[in-house]
Design a protein around this motif. Sequence first.
Motif, PDB file in Angstrom:
ATOM      1  N   ARG A  10     -10.595  26.574  -3.073  1.00 28.20           N
ATOM      2  CA  ARG A  10      -9.620  25.896  -3.116  1.00 28.20           C
ATOM      3  C   ARG A  10      -8.724  26.358  -2.466  1.00 28.20           C
ATOM      4  NH1 ARG A  10      -8.773  22.736  -7.780  1.00 28.20           N
ATOM      5  NH2 ARG A  10     -10.957  23.282  -8.251  1.00 28.20           N
ATOM      6  N   GLU A  11      -7.570  25.604  -1.441  1.00 23.72           N
ATOM      7  CA  GLU A  11      -6.872  25.920  -0.594  1.00 23.72           C
ATOM      8  C   GLU A  11      -5.976  25.757  -0.412  1.00 23.72           C
ATOM      9  OE1 GLU A  11      -9.395  29.162   1.904  1.00 23.72           O
ATOM     10  OE2 GLU A  11      -7.636  29.805   2.126  1.00 23.72           O
ATOM     11  N   GLY A  12      -5.606  24.505  -1.467  1.00 24.38           N
ATOM     12  CA  GLY A  12      -4.971  23.618  -1.215  1.00 24.38           C
ATOM     13  C   GLY A  12      -5.470  22.239  -0.677  1.00 24.38           C
ATOM     14  N   ALA A  13      -6.584  21.551   0.631  1.00 23.95           N
ATOM     15  CA  ALA A  13      -6.912  20.671   0.568  1.00 23.95           C
ATOM     16  C   ALA A  13      -6.292  19.401  -0.204  1.00 23.95           C
ATOM     17  CB  ALA A  13      -8.672  20.136   0.929  1.00 23.95           C
ATOM     18  N   THR A  14      -5.282  18.374   0.741  1.00 19.26           N
ATOM     19  CA  THR A  14      -5.390  17.099   0.557  1.00 19.26           C
ATOM     20  C   THR A  14      -5.188  16.243  -0.079  1.00 19.26           C
ATOM     21  OG1 THR A  14      -4.364  16.371   2.751  1.00 19.26           O
ATOM     22  CG2 THR A  14      -2.646  17.856   1.650  1.00 19.26           C
ATOM     23  N   ALA A  15      -4.985  14.817  -0.422  1.00 14.20           N
ATOM     24  CA  ALA A  15      -5.889  13.710  -1.351  1.00 14.20           C
ATOM     25  C   ALA A  15      -6.471  13.283   0.271  1.00 14.20           C
ATOM     26  CB  ALA A  15      -5.305  13.290  -1.716  1.00 14.20           C
ATOM     27  N   GLU A  16      -5.275  13.245   1.067  1.00 19.59           N
ATOM     28  CA  GLU A  16      -5.843  12.296   2.634  1.00 19.59           C
ATOM     29  C   GLU A  16      -6.661  13.129   3.817  1.00 19.59           C
ATOM     30  OE1 GLU A  16      -4.991   9.885   3.399  1.00 19.59           O
ATOM     31  OE2 GLU A  16      -5.675  10.119   4.895  1.00 19.59           O
ATOM     32  N   GLN A  17      -7.415  14.656   3.247  1.00 17.61           N
ATOM     33  CA  GLN A  17      -7.911  15.257   4.095  1.00 17.61           C
ATOM     34  C   GLN A  17      -9.226  15.085   3.307  1.00 17.61           C
ATOM     35  OE1 GLN A  17      -5.993  19.218   3.322  1.00 17.61           O
ATOM     36  NE2 GLN A  17      -5.724  20.080   5.984  1.00 17.61           N
ATOM     37  N   LYS A  18      -9.124  14.913   2.300  1.00 23.35           N
ATOM     38  CA  LYS A  18     -10.734  14.572   1.673  1.00 23.35           C
ATOM     39  C   LYS A  18     -11.332  12.849   1.516  1.00 23.35           C
ATOM     40  CE  LYS A  18      -8.880  17.698  -2.047  1.00 23.35           C
ATOM     41  NZ  LYS A  18      -8.457  17.582  -3.391  1.00 23.35           N
ATOM     42  N   ARG A  19      -9.963  12.632   2.094  1.00 24.09           N
ATOM     43  CA  ARG A  19     -10.396  11.165   2.408  1.00 24.09           C
ATOM     44  C   ARG A  19     -11.019  11.028   3.530  1.00 24.09           C
ATOM     45  NH1 ARG A  19      -7.339   6.869   0.196  1.00 24.09           N
ATOM     46  NH2 ARG A  19      -5.952   8.635  -0.369  1.00 24.09           N
ATOM     47  N   GLU A  20     -10.429  11.559   4.636  1.00 24.35           N
ATOM     48  CA  GLU A  20     -10.902  11.928   5.936  1.00 24.35           C
ATOM     49  C   GLU A  20     -12.464  12.281   5.754  1.00 24.35           C
ATOM     50  OE1 GLU A  20      -6.476  13.664   8.207  1.00 24.35           O
ATOM     51  OE2 GLU A  20      -9.098  14.171   9.072  1.00 24.35           O
ATOM     52  N   TRP A  52     -15.805  32.910  -4.422  1.00 22.14           N
ATOM     53  CA  TRP A  52     -16.845  32.459  -2.653  1.00 22.14           C
ATOM     54  C   TRP A  52     -16.830  34.252  -2.326  1.00 22.14           C
ATOM     55  CZ3 TRP A  52     -16.926  27.726  -1.559  1.00 22.14           C
ATOM     56  CH2 TRP A  52     -18.304  27.775   0.265  1.00 22.14           C
ATOM     57  N   GLY A  53     -17.529  34.534  -1.966  1.00 25.18           N
ATOM     58  CA  GLY A  53     -18.224  36.151  -1.607  1.00 25.18           C
ATOM     59  C   GLY A  53     -18.713  35.924   0.121  1.00 25.18           C
ATOM     60  N   ILE A  54     -18.787  36.320   1.098  1.00 21.87           N
ATOM     61  CA  ILE A  54     -18.867  36.728   2.041  1.00 21.87           C
ATOM     62  C   ILE A  54     -18.924  37.996   2.754  1.00 21.87           C
ATOM     63  CG2 ILE A  54     -17.079  35.594   3.547  1.00 21.87           C
ATOM     64  CD1 ILE A  54     -18.980  34.198   5.580  1.00 21.87           C
ATOM     65  N   VAL A  59     -13.358  36.089  -0.848  1.00 22.03           N
ATOM     66  CA  VAL A  59     -13.001  35.645   0.110  1.00 22.03           C
ATOM     67  C   VAL A  59     -11.406  36.837   0.806  1.00 22.03           C
ATOM     68  CG1 VAL A  59     -11.950  34.363   1.628  1.00 22.03           C
ATOM     69  CG2 VAL A  59     -13.783  33.853   0.565  1.00 22.03           C
ATOM     70  N   LEU A  60     -11.257  36.553   0.006  1.00 20.94           N
ATOM     71  CA  LEU A  60      -9.618  37.266  -0.393  1.00 20.94           C
ATOM     72  C   LEU A  60      -9.820  38.740   0.151  1.00 20.94           C
ATOM     73  CD1 LEU A  60      -7.041  36.104  -2.566  1.00 20.94           C
ATOM     74  CD2 LEU A  60      -7.171  35.454  -0.464  1.00 20.94           C
ATOM     75  N   ASP A  61     -10.960  39.529  -0.078  1.00 16.02           N
ATOM     76  CA  ASP A  61     -11.202  40.817   0.517  1.00 16.02           C
ATOM     77  C   ASP A  61     -12.058  40.796   1.755  1.00 16.02           C
ATOM     78  OD1 ASP A  61     -10.405  40.995  -2.173  1.00 16.02           O
ATOM     79  OD2 ASP A  61     -12.106  42.246  -2.910  1.00 16.02           O
ATOM     80  N   TYR A  62     -12.576  40.146   1.929  1.00 11.98           N
ATOM     81  CA  TYR A  62     -12.863  40.128   2.961  1.00 11.98           C
ATOM     82  C   TYR A  62     -12.136  39.176   4.213  1.00 11.98           C
ATOM     83  CZ  TYR A  62     -16.106  37.342   7.253  1.00 11.98           C
ATOM     84  OH  TYR A  62     -16.447  37.811   8.350  1.00 11.98           O
ATOM     85  N   ARG A  63     -11.053  37.834   4.246  1.00 15.24           N
ATOM     86  CA  ARG A  63     -10.146  38.521   5.047  1.00 15.24           C
ATOM     87  C   ARG A  63      -9.160  39.467   5.423  1.00 15.24           C
ATOM     88  NH1 ARG A  63      -8.547  32.129   3.130  1.00 15.24           N
ATOM     89  NH2 ARG A  63     -10.316  31.271   2.975  1.00 15.24           N
ATOM     90  N   ALA A  64      -8.573  40.590   3.871  1.00 17.10           N
ATOM     91  CA  ALA A  64      -7.777  41.417   4.813  1.00 17.10           C
ATOM     92  C   ALA A  64      -8.457  42.127   5.558  1.00 17.10           C
ATOM     93  CB  ALA A  64      -7.514  41.695   2.777  1.00 17.10           C
ATOM     94  N   GLN A  65      -9.878  42.404   5.363  1.00 14.01           N
ATOM     95  CA  GLN A  65     -10.659  43.763   6.192  1.00 14.01           C
ATOM     96  C   GLN A  65     -10.631  42.685   7.554  1.00 14.01           C
ATOM     97  OE1 GLN A  65     -15.042  44.306   5.461  1.00 14.01           O
ATOM     98  NE2 GLN A  65     -14.490  45.999   4.408  1.00 14.01           N
ATOM     99  N   ALA A  66     -10.844  41.484   7.289  1.00 22.72           N
ATOM    100  CA  ALA A  66     -10.767  41.186   8.832  1.00 22.72           C
ATOM    101  C   ALA A  66      -9.472  40.369   9.595  1.00 22.72           C
ATOM    102  CB  ALA A  66     -11.517  39.606   8.632  1.00 22.72           C
ATOM    103  N   THR A  67      -7.990  41.009   8.855  1.00 20.45           N
ATOM    104  CA  THR A  67      -7.167  40.526   9.403  1.00 20.45           C
ATOM    105  C   THR A  67      -7.578  40.173  10.716  1.00 20.45           C
ATOM    106  OG1 THR A  67      -6.743  41.772   7.459  1.00 20.45           O
ATOM    107  CG2 THR A  67      -4.547  40.591   8.318  1.00 20.45           C
TER     108      THR A  67
END
Lengths: 72, 72, 72, 72, 72, 72
Positions: A10-20, A52-54, A59-67
């Motif tokens: 959940r990172e702000g996908a818009t209605a238009e993007q979901k429509r696409e 969400w984990g990977i 995810v946020l820790d993963y991204r911080a690590q993989a900045t």
Amino acid sequence: MPYVNIRITREGATAEQKRELIAGVTDLLQRTLGKNPATTVVTIDEVELENWGIGGLPVLDYRAQATGKAKP
Amino acid sequence: MPYVNIRITREGATAEQKRELIAGVTDLLQRTLGKNPATTVVTIDEVELENWGIGGLPVLDYRAQATGKAKP
Amino acid sequence: MPYVNIRITREGATAEQKRELIAGVTDLLQRTLGKNPATTVVTIDEVELENWGIGGLPVLDYRAQATGKAKP
Amino acid sequence: MPYVNIRITREGATAEQKRELIAGVTDLLQRTLGKNPATTVVTIDEVELENWGIGGLPVLDYRAQATGKAKP
Amino acid sequence: MPYVNIRITREGATAEQKRELIAGVTDLLQRTLGKNPATTVVTIDEVELENWGIGGLPVLDYRAQATGKAKP
Amino acid sequence: MPYVNIRITREGATAEQKRELIAGVTDLLQRTLGKNPATTVVTIDEVELENWGIGGLPVLDYRAQATGKAKP
């Protein structure tokens, strides 16, 4: 009659993007397998980042690590 | 021991209606397959309208197009 | 437009029993939430016994341990 | 490359507990099957109590009935 | 990092068609939401015809009833 | 009462390894969230290699491309 479930963080996908996404997946199934759009169901699940984990990390820790690298 | 997942659009299903769904599905599995209610798990996912697609469209667009016909 | 996924262990459910499950769930959703059968999708997944766990054990071990009690 | 979906009732699981679940499942898959953590995806769904049924009842009713026994 | 599950009836989808579905969905997510293909997971479930219901009927019965109309 | 679904590629996971996954996940949920093993359901889906995609490719193509790197 296909059923497609798209799970994204959940990172702000818009209605238009979901429509696409809905249109794109339905079209893909029609072109590739001849599936009838009228009974093609697509659902989009937006999952909280802390749910969400990977790579063994939320995810946020993963991204911080993989900045700096590509956005997973 | 069955696991049943019911996905519906989020349109105000009441606690009582969900109670009926849970009881009805559990009873159906017991009658049809002799499954033990004590380990029958039922989950209900309510999906936002803009996150549900049919006919290549988000539900609200689909219904607008199909105004007047049966509620999908 | 509901999507229902029923997961059961693979233990010889007949075509007729699956027909009953499909009809029963579709009818339940129509009665309870007024959902249109024409766009109600039901899928049944039959999972191998060794791929299903409860109580921390694969089903067959669980049942061996619980011999004599109600079939989970 | 495994995908693991953990469904629990929404009862206040903390970010730290979810971190433990993500790490624990990823580690388990690496130890047991040699799976690469870098492409192991774990998602956690927290389901509202009235949307989760067991024994033919919504969880809160089930627990009321089973008061005193182990928390299901 | 999206996870996409495509459920279709088991009707002989070829390896090439599945390759197209995997590439198409991954590309769609990259174009639409900028998702990184390297961590986009797509799984395809092929469900037996007698395990898929629509309109309250198993697919083959549904199609027999709807002979002549568009393939669902 | 948790429901956990583990999806892996079908690559010869043994009954013993699945037993370990079931026990490990159930134990993890008990330690982390105090969940009752008696109503913790774990299912393992083994997905054909050609039905699993990552990086926009079916797994075997992905691995061929990534020969030499860590097994995804």
